[in-house]
Design a protein around this motif. Structure first.
Motif, PDB file in Angstrom:
ATOM      1  N   ARG A  32       0.838  -1.194   0.000  1.00 28.41           N
ATOM      2  CA  ARG A  32       0.000   0.000   0.000  1.00 28.41           C
ATOM      3  C   ARG A  32       0.875   1.247   0.000  1.00 28.41           C
ATOM      4  N   GLU A  34       0.871   5.184   0.735  1.00 26.53           N
ATOM      5  CA  GLU A  34       0.092   6.206   1.418  1.00 26.53           C
ATOM      6  C   GLU A  34       1.024   7.287   1.954  1.00 26.53           C
ATOM      7  N   THR A  69      -3.437   5.606  -2.042  1.00 22.11           N
ATOM      8  CA  THR A  69      -4.414   6.589  -1.593  1.00 22.11           C
ATOM      9  C   THR A  69      -4.397   7.817  -2.504  1.00 22.11           C
TER      10      THR A  69
END
Length: 291
Positions: A32, A34, A69
């Motif tokens: 991920r 972010e 994100t």
């Protein structure tokens, strides 16, 4: 990260590095992306956290299993770091997101060169001249030069196969059937796709369009394919036959990725692009994008 010491360079908002000063790319998968205190971090599948200095990266290549994100994309593009979505180990190039350039001077020049038939052929001739330094290309049509290039590439494949003592039955690539290709063709496909990703992000970062080409046509990224042919001999073709011999014909994606990255860095590809693209398009130098 052992070979990535060049990644960790401190910069300020007012001194973002130009394309030629950046590290070519960083490939990420199964994790991920972010933000954390206005910087970007990568959290991998084992929950390891790695800070990413995107201001010193030319492109982030996001592979399978990646999530990102909205704020991470904003932060990356604000640092003029392209974000590309690719297949596993960059075998396929799917899409890319870039910061819209505030300075369209380079794009306007590229369009003007492409729109004028005579100037467009001159740009193509400058590209071919780099592959035929001893040939007189004056007055030759685009079709004639493309014919010369086809013969050169076929001879190059055979020459590399002979030099490295590797069997070669020709270039073959069937979309969606990567595993069906022989080892040399698989390496070529992987390296070509990774090269397209780097070139696409660099062209955008410098204010040029991947969609306005001079030799290739009828494809999504003609200018990228034009540029790629300038660097494939060492980065892709020679490497493919060399690795086929070194790996005894057994494809190893990790060795391919590492060897390709090493050659990109050794060539200093981004620094070459910063000089080569303006020269090919008939400019003295490319203007740095204004922030």
């Amino acid at each position: 990260m052992a070979s990535g010491q060049r990644l960790f360079v401190k910069v300020t908002r007012d001194s973002l590095p130009q394309v030629k000063d950046k590290y070519p790319f960083l490939y990420l998968e199964r994790g991920r992306l972010e933000i954390d205190d206005s910087s970007i971090k990568w959290i991998d599948s084992e929950k390891n956290v790695v800070p990413l200095p995107v201001a010193t990266l030319n492109a982030l290549l996001l592979g399978p299993g990646s999530t990102v994100t909205h704020d991470a994309i904003k932060t990356a593009t604000a640092a003029n770091c392209a974000v590309c979505w690719v297949g596993e180990d960059s075998l396929l190039f799917y899409a890319a997101g870039f910061l819209p350039t505030a300075d369209t001077r380079n794009l306007r020049h590229q369009i003007e060169q492409s729109a004028d038939p005579e100037r467009s052929v001159e740009v193509a001739r400058r590209m071919f001249a780099r592959r035929f330094p001893d040939a007189n290309l004056e007055g030759k049509s685009l079709k004639e030069m493309m014919g010369m290039e086809g013969s050169r590439v076929r001879a190059l494949y055979q020459s590399k196969a002979t030099n490295y003592q590797v069997g070669w039955k020709g270039r073959k690539f069937v979309p969606g059937k990567f595993e069906a290709s022989d080892t040399t063709n698989r390496i070529l496909t992987a390296c070509n796709a990774a090269l397209y990703g780097i070139l696409c992000s660099a062209a955008h970062s410098m204010g040029y369009s991947p969609h306005i080409g001079f030799i290739h046509s009828g494809s999504p990224l003609p200018f990228i394919y034009d540029l790629a042919d300038l660097y494939k001999e060492n980065l892709c073709i020679d490497l493919a036959f060399y690795l086929t011999r070194e790996m005894a014909g057994q494809y190893n994606k990790h060795k391919v990725s590492e060897a390709f990255r090493d050659r990109v860095i050794d060539m200093d590809l981004l620094a070459k692009l910063a000089l080569d693209i303006p020269e090919i398009l008939g400019e003295k130098r490319a203007r740095r994008n204004r922030k």
